[in-house]
Design a protein around this motif. Structure first.
Motif, short mmCIF file in Angstrom:
data_model
loop_
_atom_site.label_atom_id
_atom_site.label_comp_id
_atom_site.label_asym_id
_atom_site.label_seq_id
_atom_site.Cartn_x
_atom_site.Cartn_y
_atom_site.Cartn_z
N GLU A 1 0.81 -1.21 0.00
CA GLU A 1 0.00 0.00 0.00
C GLU A 1 0.84 1.27 0.00
O GLU A 1 0.31 2.38 -0.06
N LEU A 2 2.15 1.11 0.04
CA LEU A 2 3.07 2.26 0.01
C LEU A 2 4.31 1.90 -0.79
O LEU A 2 4.91 0.84 -0.57
N LEU A 3 4.67 2.77 -1.73
CA LEU A 3 5.91 2.60 -2.49
C LEU A 3 6.79 3.81 -2.25
O LEU A 3 6.37 4.95 -2.45
N GLN A 4 8.02 3.54 -1.80
CA GLN A 4 9.01 4.60 -1.60
C GLN A 4 10.22 4.30 -2.47
O GLN A 4 10.62 3.14 -2.64
N LEU A 5 10.80 5.34 -3.01
CA LEU A 5 11.93 5.18 -3.93
C LEU A 5 12.96 6.27 -3.69
O LEU A 5 12.61 7.44 -3.49
N TRP A 6 14.22 5.87 -3.70
CA TRP A 6 15.33 6.81 -3.65
C TRP A 6 16.30 6.47 -4.77
O TRP A 6 16.53 5.29 -5.06
N ALA A 7 16.88 7.48 -5.39
CA ALA A 7 17.94 7.27 -6.37
C ALA A 7 19.15 8.06 -5.90
O ALA A 7 19.06 9.27 -5.63
N TRP A 8 20.27 7.37 -5.81
CA TRP A 8 21.51 7.97 -5.34
C TRP A 8 22.51 8.06 -6.49
O TRP A 8 22.61 7.16 -7.32
N ASP A 9 23.27 9.15 -6.51
CA ASP A 9 24.42 9.28 -7.41
C ASP A 9 25.58 9.69 -6.53
O ASP A 9 25.71 10.85 -6.14
N GLY A 10 26.42 8.71 -6.20
CA GLY A 10 27.44 8.96 -5.19
C GLY A 10 26.77 9.13 -3.83
O GLY A 10 25.92 8.33 -3.45
N THR A 11 27.11 10.20 -3.13
CA THR A 11 26.53 10.42 -1.80
C THR A 11 25.30 11.33 -1.86
O THR A 11 24.73 11.65 -0.82
N ALA A 12 24.89 11.72 -3.06
CA ALA A 12 23.75 12.64 -3.20
C ALA A 12 22.49 11.91 -3.62
O ALA A 12 22.52 11.05 -4.52
N VAL A 13 21.37 12.26 -3.00
CA VAL A 13 20.07 11.74 -3.41
C VAL A 13 19.57 12.61 -4.56
O VAL A 13 19.40 13.82 -4.41
N VAL A 14 19.34 12.01 -5.72
CA VAL A 14 18.90 12.77 -6.90
C VAL A 14 17.42 12.56 -7.20
O VAL A 14 16.86 13.26 -8.05
N ALA A 15 16.78 11.62 -6.53
CA ALA A 15 15.34 11.44 -6.67
C ALA A 15 14.82 10.78 -5.39
O ALA A 15 15.47 9.89 -4.85
N GLU A 16 13.68 11.26 -4.93
CA GLU A 16 13.04 10.68 -3.74
C GLU A 16 11.54 10.74 -3.95
O GLU A 16 11.00 11.81 -4.26
N TYR A 17 10.87 9.61 -3.78
CA TYR A 17 9.45 9.51 -4.10
C TYR A 17 8.71 8.75 -3.01
O TYR A 17 9.20 7.76 -2.47
N VAL A 18 7.50 9.22 -2.70
CA VAL A 18 6.61 8.55 -1.76
C VAL A 18 5.23 8.51 -2.39
O VAL A 18 4.66 9.55 -2.72
N SER A 19 4.68 7.32 -2.57
CA SER A 19 3.39 7.20 -3.26
C SER A 19 2.23 7.73 -2.45
O SER A 19 1.25 8.23 -3.01
N ASP A 20 2.30 7.62 -1.13
CA ASP A 20 1.19 8.06 -0.28
C ASP A 20 1.75 8.54 1.06
O ASP A 20 1.95 7.73 1.99
N PRO A 21 2.03 9.84 1.19
CA PRO A 21 2.59 10.36 2.44
C PRO A 21 1.73 10.08 3.65
O PRO A 21 2.24 9.98 4.77
N SER A 22 0.40 9.96 3.47
CA SER A 22 -0.47 9.70 4.61
C SER A 22 -0.24 8.31 5.19
O SER A 22 -0.47 8.08 6.37
N VAL A 23 0.21 7.37 4.34
CA VAL A 23 0.56 6.03 4.82
C VAL A 23 1.97 6.03 5.40
O VAL A 23 2.24 5.40 6.42
N ALA A 24 2.87 6.77 4.76
CA ALA A 24 4.25 6.83 5.23
C ALA A 24 4.34 7.50 6.60
O ALA A 24 5.16 7.10 7.44
N ASP A 25 3.51 8.52 6.83
CA ASP A 25 3.52 9.23 8.10
C ASP A 25 2.09 9.48 8.54
O ASP A 25 1.53 10.57 8.32
N PRO A 26 1.44 8.49 9.14
CA PRO A 26 0.02 8.64 9.51
C PRO A 26 -0.24 9.70 10.57
O PRO A 26 -1.38 10.13 10.74
N ASP A 27 0.81 10.15 11.25
CA ASP A 27 0.64 11.19 12.27
C ASP A 27 0.61 12.59 11.67
O ASP A 27 0.30 13.56 12.37
N ASP A 28 0.96 12.72 10.38
CA ASP A 28 0.97 14.02 9.71
C ASP A 28 -0.39 14.24 9.07
O ASP A 28 -0.69 13.68 8.02
N GLU A 29 -1.23 15.05 9.68
CA GLU A 29 -2.59 15.26 9.19
C GLU A 29 -2.61 15.92 7.82
O GLU A 29 -3.51 15.68 7.00
#
Length: 224
Positions: free
Chosen positions: A91-119
């Motif tokens: 029910e939740l897909l999270q994705l990160w893409a790294w190039d060396g030590t830098a994150v160049v892409a970050e994705y969360v399909s449903d923030p309400s599932v990732a952090d249910p305490d964040d209204e």
């Protein structure tokens, strides 16, 4: 949900993670060994090396690294971009893409599932959709940017699952489509390689030494 045909019946609510890179497989194994990674390293498939952590949501390497942190460490070590995808309870897909030590892409399909305490997250929709061009470029398929953006931005219906989104992303980006079935390890991956094609690492070691190392690592690592 049936992914690879009527003979494959997968229960709903699965949690799994994958790490993808186009680096040399031996270099990937060496880097993960050095980080005392616990999981599996698959064979090269369509130019991609896939690593599967033993505990998708827990500590999987030295210094209590989670899989997304290991991806950054791996990218810096092998000198090639690394993508990590985590599917949680389908029910939740999270994705990160790294190039060396830098994150160049970050994705969360449903923030309400990732952090249910964040209204406020309940109304925000997927985040990181705008990074679809960067993700497509890392995969060597810049022409797929629009299709990837549509897939990342789609809000799934009640009867749809994040494994279906991941399958569609794999097709668009040229990733092995059996990624959605890695939860079957240590048994054969349906639609993918035999189990013996994967190198099993336990705290960076193989065989009996790996079993002993895993017992020691379990003292400080958590599954969640």
């Amino acid at each position: 949900m049936t992914i690879f045909g009527t003979d494959v019946d997968r229960p709903e609510g699965l949690t799994y993670a994958v790490v993808l890179t186009r680096a040399d497989r031996d270099a990937v194994v060496d880097a993960l060994t050095a980080e005392r990674f616990s999981g599996w390293v698959g064979p090269v498939d369509a130019g991609w090396v896939v690593a599967v952590p033993e505990t998708p949501l827990g500590h999987v390497a030295a210094r209590r690294q989670h899989v997304e942190e290991v991806a950054g460490t791996l990218s810096a070590a092998v000198g090639t971009p690394v993508v990590v995808v985590i599917v949680t309870r389908d029910e939740l897909l999270q994705l990160w893409a790294w190039d060396g030590t830098a994150v160049v892409a970050e994705y969360v399909s449903d923030p309400s599932v990732a952090d249910p305490d964040d209204e406020s997250a309940a109304w925000s929709g997927p985040t990181g959709v705008h990074e679809a061009p960067a993700l497509a470029a890392l995969a060597g398929r810049p022409e797929a940017a629009d299709a990837v953006g549509e897939l990342l931005g789609e809000e799934l219906g009640e009867s749809e699952h994040e494994s279906e989104r991941l399958m569609a992303l794999a097709r668009a980006l040229g990733w092995p489509e059996w990624l959605v079935a890695v939860d079957s390890l240590p048994r054969r991956v349906p639609g993918g390689p035999d189990a013996d094609a994967f190198l099993r690492l336990r705290a960076g070691r193989t065989g009996a030494a790996g079993l002993l190392a895993a017992r020691a690592a379990k003292v400080v690592r958590r599954d969640h």
